[in-house]
Enzyme design. Sequence first.
Site, PDB file in Angstrom:
ATOM      1  N   CYS A   1       8.792 -28.863  23.296  1.00 18.30           N
ATOM      2  CA  CYS A   1       8.895 -27.674  24.150  1.00 18.30           C
ATOM      3  C   CYS A   1       9.320 -27.950  25.589  1.00 18.30           C
ATOM      4  O   CYS A   1      10.306 -27.407  26.068  1.00 18.30           O
ATOM      5  CB  CYS A   1       7.553 -26.969  24.226  1.00 18.30           C
ATOM      6  SG  CYS A   1       6.851 -26.578  22.645  1.00 18.30           S
TER       7      CYS A   1
ATOM      8  N   HIS B   1       5.816 -23.088  30.410  1.00 19.79           N
ATOM      9  CA  HIS B   1       5.589 -24.496  30.058  1.00 19.79           C
ATOM     10  C   HIS B   1       6.355 -25.504  30.907  1.00 19.79           C
ATOM     11  O   HIS B   1       6.753 -26.577  30.444  1.00 19.79           O
ATOM     12  CB  HIS B   1       5.896 -24.736  28.560  1.00 19.79           C
ATOM     13  CG  HIS B   1       5.044 -25.832  27.969  1.00 19.79           C
ATOM     14  ND1 HIS B   1       5.197 -26.308  26.698  1.00 19.79           N
ATOM     15  CD2 HIS B   1       4.024 -26.548  28.517  1.00 19.79           C
ATOM     16  CE1 HIS B   1       4.324 -27.261  26.463  1.00 19.79           C
ATOM     17  NE2 HIS B   1       3.598 -27.422  27.554  1.00 19.79           N
TER      18      HIS B   1
END
Length: 581
Positions: free
Chosen positions: A72, A128
């Site tokens: 990610c 993130h």
Amino acid sequence: MKDLVLFVFLQIAILNCAGTLRKKPNIVIILADDVGWNDFGIHGSSQIRTPNIDALGFNGVVLDKFYTQQTCTPSRAALLTGNYPIRSGLQGIPLDAGENRSLPLDMPTMPERLKGLGYRTHLVGKWHLGAACKEVTPTRRGFDTHFGYWNGYVGYFSYDISVAINTTMNFTGFDLHNGFEPQWPLKGRYATELFTRKAVEVIDRHDRKEPLFLMLAHLAGHAGQDGVELGVPNTTAAYEKYRYIATPERRLYADIVNIMDNSVGEIVTKLSERRMLDDTIILFFSDNGAQTTGMFQNFGSGWPFRGLKFTLNEGGVRGTGVLYSSMLQKKGYINNELIHITDLLPTFYHAAGGNVAKLGKIDGINQWNVISKNETTKRTELLINIDEVNGYSGILGYEGRYKLLNGSFRNGLYNDYYGDSGRGPENPPYDIQSVLDSPTNTAIRKLAKNTPLDRTRVQSMRSALDRGWCAPRAATPLYTCDDYCLFDIRADPCETENLIGDDTKRDVIDTLKGKLRGYYEQLVPETNKKVDPDSDPARFNNTWYPWLECTPDEGHFGAAIIRRVKTIIWEFFFTPLTYQS
Ligand SMILES: *[C@@H]1O[C@H](CO)[C@@H](O)[C@H](O)[C@H]1NC(C)=O
Ligand SMILES: *[C@@H]1O[C@H](CO)[C@@H](O)[C@H](O)[C@H]1NC(C)=O
Ligand SMILES: *[C@@H]1O[C@H](CO)[C@@H](O)[C@H](O)[C@H]1NC(C)=O
Ligand SMILES: *[C@@H]1O[C@H](CO)[C@@H](O)[C@H](O)[C@H]1NC(C)=O
Ligand SMILES: *[C@@H]1O[C@H](CO)[C@@H](O)[C@H](O)[C@H]1NC(C)=O
Ligand SMILES: *[C@@H]1O[C@H](CO)[C@@H](O)[C@H](O)[C@H]1NC(C)=O
Ligand SMILES: *[C@@H]1O[C@H](CO)[C@@H](O)[C@H](O)[C@H]1NC(C)=O
């Protein structure tokens, strides 16, 4: 007077040629989390229904040789900066909640770049890329608004995320924010539907005179609460609907992906209702491969490819990407050119009328004509990644034909073959009618310029995209690549045969080693840190919240101010007047 008329006429003609009178396109990126290659109908499985995503690809372009990063944080860093993660130190294990780490402030982001071209910019869902101090969060990194979460995942209903701070304790906090406002009353709402609702609101409220950049970064299909939850609105219904899938957890995952597909339909429908669809570029893709098993297991499938998320095998980094836009000059086709996630920034920047030369030195290249006209790409190779801490790296060269791997993630963990093929007779047949009847296809069909999608095109594109032929027929060795691996991705995309000992490949191997070493010398070391005890959500009403002040003497804040001033000056003088060559 006559001269004046002629002058005006010429001006209009010139402007028309340069395309200046054309509106800047809206750009909508819909990002899936940890959803695998084989979890989309386009790639040949009929296990999970994804009619809307399929319809985007069959009407637009399916990017068949599109590479992302292995997890990610690196993928999102690459997407938003146009640079390989080794430039930012984010190439390793993704950020933990409570970790003082972020996308470096001196690296401009895609929304910052697009704002410079007049875009309104919105992020819904996952970030993130850091939340230790306010300066590193989305609304300070180019997004006008952010509704969603800062960390790697949250519970599908609770929006809580826990992180282990040592062997005996972990921090748990709520992570759903609108800008900096915690959204406590929304606890209990289903994430995919909530994010879809918010994205639809963004489109609804958007002033069509301005170009829109919307990024909808779903939680689906990442494992939720405590990294294990597969949250769906009605578990009983999901078990029933997908009862032909053997593994019960995968039935939940199938529902998660199916609901995300509905979301794509809702977004496209809303763009159509607001008469924005004709001026919009929509890209849907998954940030990395599936995590069938292991940490954050979601029971997704990357079949027939080797490897899961975290690995540099095709199952980890070969991305599923579909793009639709009326601006495409070729539509309803499979694009076989090598495209990397870092290319998206310059590609969209160009499509938005920006002058790519202005982006300075970045790893990504403009692929607009490659995607739009099926031109031959200028990209001949890409760095897959170098994670120097976990000791594995890889490079793809020779127009994407040969892949050299140096080492593997945790000694070959996740390097095998996993996941359902979805080809067995227990599965329902692929439902072409549901693709044709999908909200996405219905909306696109209304646009005059398209040749309506039909069964023949669906069938022929789908069979061309099916890589079932390369699945290994017998068990293959588990390559750890400690002494390198070489795969011929063109002949053997399933990476069944390691060619490292093949003497006829000596030149290829040496060349790729040399290039990989070259990147090694350039890397910014990984910046992973321990969870900061001061981040404890208990200090903020059990909610994750920026716990540090980024003061100028902490280095990166000063750099941010200088960068902003530079951007403003630069854009003032260089904002291009022409659009699209
Ligand atoms: C947090 O602690 C609880 C209780 O000890 C445990 O069940 C859970 O798995 C932990 N979660 C994480 C992410 O460490
Ligand atoms: C774990 O961290 C907490 C909070 O900083 C601390 O109170 C506790 O003593 C630590 N436990 C161990 C075993 O290090
Ligand atoms: C969940 O689905 C089952 C089976 O379809 C249904 O009987 C039940 O009423 C549903 N529950 C809720 C809360 O909607
Ligand atoms: C795209 O280009 C490739 C390579 O030149 C070619 O094989 C393919 O037929 C083209 N597809 C379309 C739809 O033009
Ligand atoms: C391969 O990996 C090892 C250990 O991580 C490293 O020392 C070596 O330089 C790498 N080789 C290349 C060509 O990058
Ligand atoms: C703390 O969080 C709860 C929800 O968990 C919320 O109802 C309450 O208003 C918050 N308290 C303060 C002081 O903001
Ligand atoms: C947070 O990270 C920044 C940048 O690496 C560093 O300058 C700063 O000292 C860190 N702060 C804390 C409290 O760890």
